[in-house]
Design a protein around this motif. Sequence first.
Motif, PDB file in Angstrom:
ATOM      1  N   LEU A 258       0.856  -1.185   0.000  1.00  0.00           N
ATOM      2  CA  LEU A 258       0.000   0.000   0.000  1.00  0.00           C
ATOM      3  C   LEU A 258       0.892   1.235   0.000  1.00  0.00           C
ATOM      4  CD1 LEU A 258      -2.814   1.305   0.179  1.00  0.00           C
ATOM      5  CD2 LEU A 258      -2.589   1.211   2.679  1.00  0.00           C
ATOM      6  N   GLY A 259       0.700   2.108  -0.976  1.00  0.00           N
ATOM      7  CA  GLY A 259       1.522   3.308  -1.066  1.00  0.00           C
ATOM      8  C   GLY A 259       0.702   4.536  -1.360  1.00  0.00           C
ATOM      9  N   MET A 260       1.258   5.692  -0.993  1.00  0.00           N
ATOM     10  CA  MET A 260       0.600   6.972  -1.244  1.00  0.00           C
ATOM     11  C   MET A 260       1.629   8.010  -1.675  1.00  0.00           C
ATOM     12  SD  MET A 260      -2.289   7.315   1.743  1.00  0.00           S
ATOM     13  CE  MET A 260      -1.221   6.745   3.059  1.00  0.00           C
ATOM     14  N   ILE A 261       1.206   8.894  -2.563  1.00  0.00           N
ATOM     15  CA  ILE A 261       2.051   9.988  -3.048  1.00  0.00           C
ATOM     16  C   ILE A 261       1.299  11.299  -2.852  1.00  0.00           C
ATOM     17  CG2 ILE A 261       3.294  10.968  -5.007  1.00  0.00           C
ATOM     18  CD1 ILE A 261       3.340   8.163  -6.242  1.00  0.00           C
ATOM     19  N   TYR A 262       1.944  12.243  -2.187  1.00  0.00           N
ATOM     20  CA  TYR A 262       1.360  13.563  -1.942  1.00  0.00           C
ATOM     21  C   TYR A 262       2.129  14.607  -2.745  1.00  0.00           C
ATOM     22  CZ  TYR A 262       0.444  17.992   0.473  1.00  0.00           C
ATOM     23  OH  TYR A 262       0.124  19.315   0.741  1.00  0.00           O
ATOM     24  N   THR A 263       1.435  15.390  -3.518  1.00  0.00           N
ATOM     25  CA  THR A 263       2.073  16.458  -4.292  1.00  0.00           C
ATOM     26  C   THR A 263       1.382  17.780  -4.001  1.00  0.00           C
ATOM     27  OG1 THR A 263       0.639  15.963  -6.187  1.00  0.00           O
ATOM     28  CG2 THR A 263       2.816  14.952  -6.160  1.00  0.00           C
ATOM     29  N   ASN A 264       2.177  18.815  -3.831  1.00  0.00           N
ATOM     30  CA  ASN A 264       1.652  20.153  -3.570  1.00  0.00           C
ATOM     31  C   ASN A 264       2.680  21.170  -4.045  1.00  0.00           C
ATOM     32  OD1 ASN A 264       0.438  22.472  -2.698  1.00  0.00           O
ATOM     33  ND2 ASN A 264       0.211  21.827  -0.572  1.00  0.00           N
ATOM     34  N   GLY A 265       2.473  21.647  -5.278  1.00  0.00           N
ATOM     35  CA  GLY A 265       3.432  22.586  -5.845  1.00  0.00           C
ATOM     36  C   GLY A 265       4.780  21.937  -6.050  1.00  0.00           C
ATOM     37  N   ASP A 266       5.810  22.499  -5.431  1.00  0.00           N
ATOM     38  CA  ASP A 266       7.169  21.995  -5.604  1.00  0.00           C
ATOM     39  C   ASP A 266       7.495  20.836  -4.667  1.00  0.00           C
ATOM     40  OD1 ASP A 266       7.710  23.918  -7.554  1.00  0.00           O
ATOM     41  OD2 ASP A 266       8.272  25.411  -6.048  1.00  0.00           O
ATOM     42  N   TRP A 267       6.574  20.500  -3.756  1.00  0.00           N
ATOM     43  CA  TRP A 267       6.823  19.456  -2.768  1.00  0.00           C
ATOM     44  C   TRP A 267       6.195  18.133  -3.186  1.00  0.00           C
ATOM     45  CZ3 TRP A 267      10.101  19.621   1.247  1.00  0.00           C
ATOM     46  CH2 TRP A 267      10.536  20.877   1.693  1.00  0.00           C
ATOM     47  N   THR A 268       6.902  17.051  -2.929  1.00  0.00           N
ATOM     48  CA  THR A 268       6.384  15.695  -3.123  1.00  0.00           C
ATOM     49  C   THR A 268       6.778  14.852  -1.918  1.00  0.00           C
ATOM     50  OG1 THR A 268       6.664  15.846  -5.526  1.00  0.00           O
ATOM     51  CG2 THR A 268       6.342  13.657  -4.604  1.00  0.00           C
TER      52      THR A 268
END
Length: 329
Positions: free
Chosen positions: A223-233
């Motif tokens: 189980l995996g998750m990826i969070y992206t917000n502008g320049d941040w990952t």
Amino acid sequence: MKHTLLTSLAFTAVLASSNTSFAFNTDFLSVSAEAEVRSGTSLDSNWSDNASLSARASLTLDAQISDTVRAVITAELRQLLAENSEFVDLQDVDLEEMIREAYIEVKMVNGSPVAFILGKHEMAFGQNFSKLAMTNRGANERMAEATRKDEVMGITVQLPANFFGMINSIEASVFENGAGDLEIGEMNNVSIRVKGDLTENIEFTASYMNEDGGSDREQTAALGMIYTNGDWTAYVEGVGFIDNDSLADTDFAFHAGAAYDAGHGVVAVEYTWIEDSLSELSVSYETEIANGVTVGPQGTYVLSGDNEGDASLGVVLKVKAPSATARKI
């Protein structure tokens, strides 16, 4: 250590100057190529160092046979070039092992959105995501050794989906025992992967695999998750194992990372833990120095395990051809 690292970096510069990449496309065929050169020095807890230089090159032919049928062949060559500042004899090349992918993709069967992939390809399992400079084709190298199932013959069914606005796709694979060649083994292994969006910024991947381990059926879930917000990952993935022969003492593995795009390059930090095996911390920086050419230094320190106290420092040069796609379907 400094001498051997500088020598390896010099080797890298020589090879980089001779690297070429290309891509072209027509209404029928697209061809692309990429290459990667790695130079590094590892230092164990006894302060003994070892420098190495390796290269990887791949060539992909993508043919759009019709509006619904596509054929892909990818050949990849991996070679150790130098060790301890001395060039080594090149390994023998096995043509079957060089063919990393060889498959046919059929879409929109009888008007449905289902796609079938038949042949040698990567099976549906795992998140396979990392922002470090040194990866296994975009995946965390340590985790990929234990979870990535590629270069095998099989069938994958892909179904685009939109359940409750969360699930984007469902994939299922049936594949053989063994890997690397072009022969079809016993097709008695299965995997399934579901991808979707939890929120506007968070996507998830859930996977399950059941394969023949000889005496027992090996089961792996991730189980995996990826969070992206502008320049941040930021990203995380946990993997559980039952009766896994390759990791006999391991029931769980985990990795997490964060990356920031500073404009002139990407800074990434990643932690990996494999139960009863190791835990390590890696830091890298990757920047584009020319169109399609990136360079990235990376350092790794082993926090625990049999190799506790080991450290490594390396740099990778990647040359990737501009994207070239065949006729759209």
